[in-house]
Design an enzyme around this catalytic site. Structure first.
Site, PDB file in Angstrom:
ATOM      1  N   HIS A 175      -5.988   3.130  13.021  1.00 53.54           N
ATOM      2  CA  HIS A 175      -5.742   4.509  13.442  1.00 53.54           C
ATOM      3  C   HIS A 175      -6.936   5.041  14.239  1.00 53.54           C
ATOM      4  O   HIS A 175      -6.778   5.948  15.055  1.00 53.54           O
ATOM      5  CB  HIS A 175      -5.425   5.386  12.231  1.00 53.54           C
ATOM      6  CG  HIS A 175      -4.134   4.984  11.578  1.00 53.54           C
ATOM      7  ND1 HIS A 175      -2.917   5.291  12.116  1.00 53.54           N
ATOM      8  CD2 HIS A 175      -3.869   4.248  10.474  1.00 53.54           C
ATOM      9  CE1 HIS A 175      -1.945   4.778  11.359  1.00 53.54           C
ATOM     10  NE2 HIS A 175      -2.516   4.134  10.352  1.00 53.54           N
TER      11      HIS A 175
ATOM     12  N   ARG B 161       0.673  -4.563  11.032  1.00 52.71           N
ATOM     13  CA  ARG B 161       2.099  -4.388  10.698  1.00 52.71           C
ATOM     14  C   ARG B 161       2.949  -4.008  11.874  1.00 52.71           C
ATOM     15  O   ARG B 161       4.148  -3.817  11.732  1.00 52.71           O
ATOM     16  CB  ARG B 161       2.234  -3.362   9.562  1.00 52.71           C
ATOM     17  CG  ARG B 161       1.749  -3.920   8.257  1.00 52.71           C
ATOM     18  CD  ARG B 161       1.327  -2.863   7.255  1.00 52.71           C
ATOM     19  NE  ARG B 161       0.579  -3.506   6.183  1.00 52.71           N
ATOM     20  CZ  ARG B 161      -0.699  -3.888   6.283  1.00 52.71           C
ATOM     21  NH1 ARG B 161      -1.379  -3.661   7.388  1.00 52.71           N
ATOM     22  NH2 ARG B 161      -1.297  -4.516   5.288  1.00 52.71           N
TER      23      ARG B 161
ATOM     24  N   GLU C 208       0.867  -1.165   0.000  1.00 52.47           N
ATOM     25  CA  GLU C 208       0.000   0.000   0.000  1.00 52.47           C
ATOM     26  C   GLU C 208       0.913   1.227   0.000  1.00 52.47           C
ATOM     27  O   GLU C 208       1.858   1.296   0.788  1.00 52.47           O
ATOM     28  CB  GLU C 208      -0.898  -0.050   1.238  1.00 52.47           C
ATOM     29  CG  GLU C 208      -1.811   1.123   1.413  1.00 52.47           C
ATOM     30  CD  GLU C 208      -2.811   1.274   0.282  1.00 52.47           C
ATOM     31  OE1 GLU C 208      -3.405   0.266  -0.122  1.00 52.47           O
ATOM     32  OE2 GLU C 208      -2.993   2.415  -0.183  1.00 52.47           O
TER      33      GLU C 208
ATOM     34  N   CYS D 191      -5.370   5.214   6.155  1.00 46.52           N
ATOM     35  CA  CYS D 191      -5.135   4.018   5.356  1.00 46.52           C
ATOM     36  C   CYS D 191      -6.410   3.202   5.210  1.00 46.52           C
ATOM     37  O   CYS D 191      -7.198   3.112   6.144  1.00 46.52           O
ATOM     38  CB  CYS D 191      -4.060   3.175   6.039  1.00 46.52           C
ATOM     39  SG  CYS D 191      -3.631   1.710   5.104  1.00 46.52           S
TER      40      CYS D 191
ATOM     41  N   CYS E  37       3.372  -0.596   4.294  1.00 45.34           N
ATOM     42  CA  CYS E  37       2.236   0.262   3.982  1.00 45.34           C
ATOM     43  C   CYS E  37       2.660   1.711   4.072  1.00 45.34           C
ATOM     44  O   CYS E  37       2.696   2.289   5.146  1.00 45.34           O
ATOM     45  CB  CYS E  37       1.058   0.032   4.903  1.00 45.34           C
ATOM     46  SG  CYS E  37      -0.239   1.204   4.493  1.00 45.34           S
TER      47      CYS E  37
ATOM     48  N   SER F  94       4.913   1.060   9.757  1.00 46.59           N
ATOM     49  CA  SER F  94       5.804   1.097   8.593  1.00 46.59           C
ATOM     50  C   SER F  94       6.834   2.210   8.717  1.00 46.59           C
ATOM     51  O   SER F  94       7.859   2.180   8.023  1.00 46.59           O
ATOM     52  CB  SER F  94       5.011   1.220   7.292  1.00 46.59           C
ATOM     53  OG  SER F  94       4.293   0.019   7.075  1.00 46.59           O
TER      54      SER F  94
ATOM     55  N   CYS G 293       0.030   4.695   5.077  1.00 39.85           N
ATOM     56  CA  CYS G 293      -0.005   5.237   6.430  1.00 39.85           C
ATOM     57  C   CYS G 293       0.913   6.462   6.502  1.00 39.85           C
ATOM     58  O   CYS G 293       0.828   7.237   7.432  1.00 39.85           O
ATOM     59  CB  CYS G 293       0.389   4.164   7.445  1.00 39.85           C
ATOM     60  SG  CYS G 293      -0.923   2.962   7.723  1.00 39.85           S
TER      61      CYS G 293
ATOM     62  N   CYS H 278      -4.965  -0.981   6.614  1.00 43.71           N
ATOM     63  CA  CYS H 278      -5.061  -1.186   8.062  1.00 43.71           C
ATOM     64  C   CYS H 278      -6.173  -0.272   8.571  1.00 43.71           C
ATOM     65  O   CYS H 278      -5.990   0.508   9.483  1.00 43.71           O
ATOM     66  CB  CYS H 278      -3.738  -0.919   8.748  1.00 43.71           C
ATOM     67  SG  CYS H 278      -3.132   0.757   8.574  1.00 43.71           S
TER      68      CYS H 278
HETATM   69 NI1  NFE Z   1      -1.647   1.281   6.222  1.00 43.73          NI
HETATM   70 FE1  NFE Z   1      -0.748   0.295   8.959  1.00 43.73          FE
HETATM   71  C1  NFE Z   1      -0.814  -1.337   9.693  1.00 43.73           C
HETATM   72  C2  NFE Z   1      -0.683   1.141  10.518  1.00 43.73           C
HETATM   73  S1  NFE Z   1       1.225   0.897   8.560  1.00 43.73           S
HETATM   74  S2  NFE Z   1      -1.188  -0.495   6.963  1.00 43.73           S
HETATM   75  O1  NFE Z   1      -0.900  -2.434  10.031  1.00 43.73           O
HETATM   76  O2  NFE Z   1      -0.700   1.718  11.466  1.00 43.73           O
HETATM   77  O3  NFE Z   1       2.382   0.088   8.983  1.00 43.73           O
END
Ligand code: NFE
Length: 568
Positions: A67, A480, A13, A60, A547, A503, A550, A63
């Protein structure tokens, strides 16, 4: 010496660029660069902290949920709200479902094609594939007729030129080791997993109204009413639906994903010797088992340094900092400063070359990701870190799963510190969570049964109950890895907001000391058979499940585009 650029890295992503030096058939140095900017922290300033989750969740779509969870936890920490037991259980179910679905999608749809040669599957004997499939699992789709149909479907894609996600790969590369029969089995399960994940994630629609971007979060609890006697609430029918979906997940994970993982891994055991990375692992912990800020967690927090499984340090979030020495940001106090995220700053300043560019100046700033550090050291986060910290902490189910997989593959615990270990840990975590989710559904049903229907801590909803100035942190284990949000509230409004996403920990650039980030370290020593087709780089980078989305949001508070990055 050859300098290679992989940009964009696909089947992730967002936007990621890897540059690497190749010498003597191996990677001798590597740089990881995220080529787009995230500005969500700026967008949040001045807003109602109770709304922040709805904005941050849009960081994102992969995921999704994570958030939102980190955000409501950060605000709850700041204002002292304590969600009631049902909210905790509903959140655990939503988080685990996200992880299970995301990991399956990663294995089959984002990562498998680094190991599975789709074109080779066209030369498979469906009878052989059937024998292989039946030798590793009792999954029902395993007849020669079934695999013949899949092969014909695949041939149809190829003949019509509709390769879709299978187009433009390194098919026929000598690094592919699976025999045609195994390739066909994996392709069949790739297609089945597409259907399965769509079905399973209905769990999010039940608990959150939709997926992605669930709508049922609330600072202080959840917005999903619970009432066994109401059709307009989560009720006994909901419990039955959740149980049905979770049973399907257990089935698919234990009879398809894990057998495939072990079968594929058995052909790539040399990858237990590559991709170790920084050797430091950090976990915030997840799945609170009781209520309140001190609740024990199903997956424990902790820090492991230098691959030393004999010592798990307790996590101290005060030791987290971010640096921008090699990132396209400025810090007021100077670019060599390391800032705790509660004092974090987001001042973008792109000083890189005008795209498209041949090569980054990696002695200067070269990424939109900052460099997060724990006690000054780079840390790997994610499923491998979670499984290692749980394993080293004596978590009984994790020990059983990890030891079982090591025995089946005939490798020792040192194999965990590798690209293969990362891929295996993700699968084991999926099996663990698919199993554990049933307990949370039972807990929800028990709560309903004894009339415990609360979903929200109303006492702290009204901003007049908050202190004039409040600071909080929300920690979460996203698929992640370790995700943190830090919020500072002044007079009921957000004055400062910072996120450090998994990430960023894994894909961040070098720090002020020149220490590489986890991707950069993990790539050292990776064998490269053909620098024109660096599939081996993809194997290790994909094993982290990148990703960059993010780390992407290209609008400023007025909705204008800040940067337009064109990738060659
Ligand atoms: Ni956009 Fe995420 C996850 C977050 S980034 S995928 O899992 O937070 O590493």
């Amino acid at each position: 010496m050859t300098h290679i650029v992989v940009d964009p890295v696909t089947r992730i992503e967002g936007h990621l660029r890897i540059e690497a030096e190749i010498d003597g058939g191996k990677v001798t140095d590597a740089w990881s660069s995220s080529t787009m900017f995230r500005g969500i922290e700026i967008i949040l300033q001045g807003r109602d902290p109770r709304d922040a989750w709805a904005f941050t969740q849009r960081i994102c779509g992969v995921c999704t949920t994570v958030h939102a969870i980190a955000s409501i936890r950060a605000v709850e920490d700041a204002i002292g709200a304590v969600p009631p037991p049902n909210a905790r259980v509903l959140r655990n179910l939503i988080i685990a479902a996200q992880c299970v679905q995301d990991h399956v999608v990663h294995f089959y749809h984002l990562h498998a094609l680094d190991w599975v040669d789709v074109v080779s599957a066209l030369s498979a004997d469906p009878g052989e594939t059937s024998t292989l499939a039946q030798s590793i699992s009792d999954w029902h789709n395993a007849s020669a007729t079934y695999f013949k149909t899949v092969k014909e479907r695949l041939r149809g894609f190829v003949e019509r030129g509709q390769l879709g996600p299978f187009a433009n790969a390194y098919w026929g590369h000598p690094a592919y080791k699976l025999p045609p029969a195994a390739n066909l089995m994996a392709v069949a399960h790739y297609l089945e997993a597409l259907d399965w994940q769509r079905e399973f994630i209905k769990l999010h629609a039940i608990l959150g109204g939709k997926n992605p971007h669930l709508q049922s979060f609330l600072v202080g609890g959840m917005a999903t009413p619970i009432d066994p006697n109401s059709q307009a609430a989560l009720n006994i029918d909901t419990i039955a639906s959740l149980k049905h979906l979770i049973a399907g997940a257990r089935d698919f994970v234990s009879r398809v994903y894990i057998p495939d993982l072990l079968a594929v891994a058995s052909f790539y055991k040399d990858w237990a010797g590559y991709g170790a990375g920084v050797g430091n692992y950090m976990v915030y912990g997840e799945y609170p088992l009781t209520d309140g800020p001190k609740a024990p967690k199903f997956l424990p927090s902790g820090v492991i340094r230098n691959r030393d499984l004999a010592h798990v340090e307790p996590l101290d979030p005060q030791k987290i900092t971010e640096q921008v020495t090699h990132s396209w940001y400025d810090y007021e106090g100077g670019n060599a400063t390391a800032l705790h995220p509660s004092k974090g700053e987001t001042k973008p300043n792109y000083t890189g070359p005008k795209p498209p560019y041949e090569r980054l100046d990696t002695s200067a700033k070269y990424s939109w990701l900052k460099s997060p550090r724990y006690d000054g050291a780079p840390m790997e986060v994610g499923p491998l870190s979670r499984m290692l910290v749980a394993y080293a902490s004596g978590h009984p189910q994790v020990k059983e799963l990890v030891d079982g997989a090591l025995t089946k593959l005939g490798v020792g615990a040192e194999a965990l510190f590798s690209t293969l270990g990362r891929v295996a840990a993700r699968g084991l975590e999926t099996a663990l969570l698919a199993e554990k989710m049933g307990d949370w559904v039972d807990e929800l049903a028990e709560n309903m049964g004894r009339g415990e229907l609360r979903i929200h801590d109303n006492d702290k909803w009204d901003p007049s109950s908050w202190p004039a100035s409040a600071t909080g942190a929300g920690f979460h284990e996203a698929p992640r890895g370790a995700l943190g949000h830090w919020v500072h509230i002044e007079n009921g409004k957000i004055a400062r907001y910072q996120c450090i996403v998994p990430s960023t920990w894994n894909a961040g650039p070098r720090d002020s000391q020149g220490n590489r980030g986890p991707y950069e370290s993990a790539l050292l020593g990776t064998p490269i058979a053909d620098p024109e087709q660096p599939i081996e780089i993809l194997r290790t980078v994909h094993s982290f499940d990148p990703c960059m989305a993010c780390g992407v949001h290209v609008v400023d508070p007025k909705g204008r585009e800040l940067a337009h990055v064109k990738v060659r």
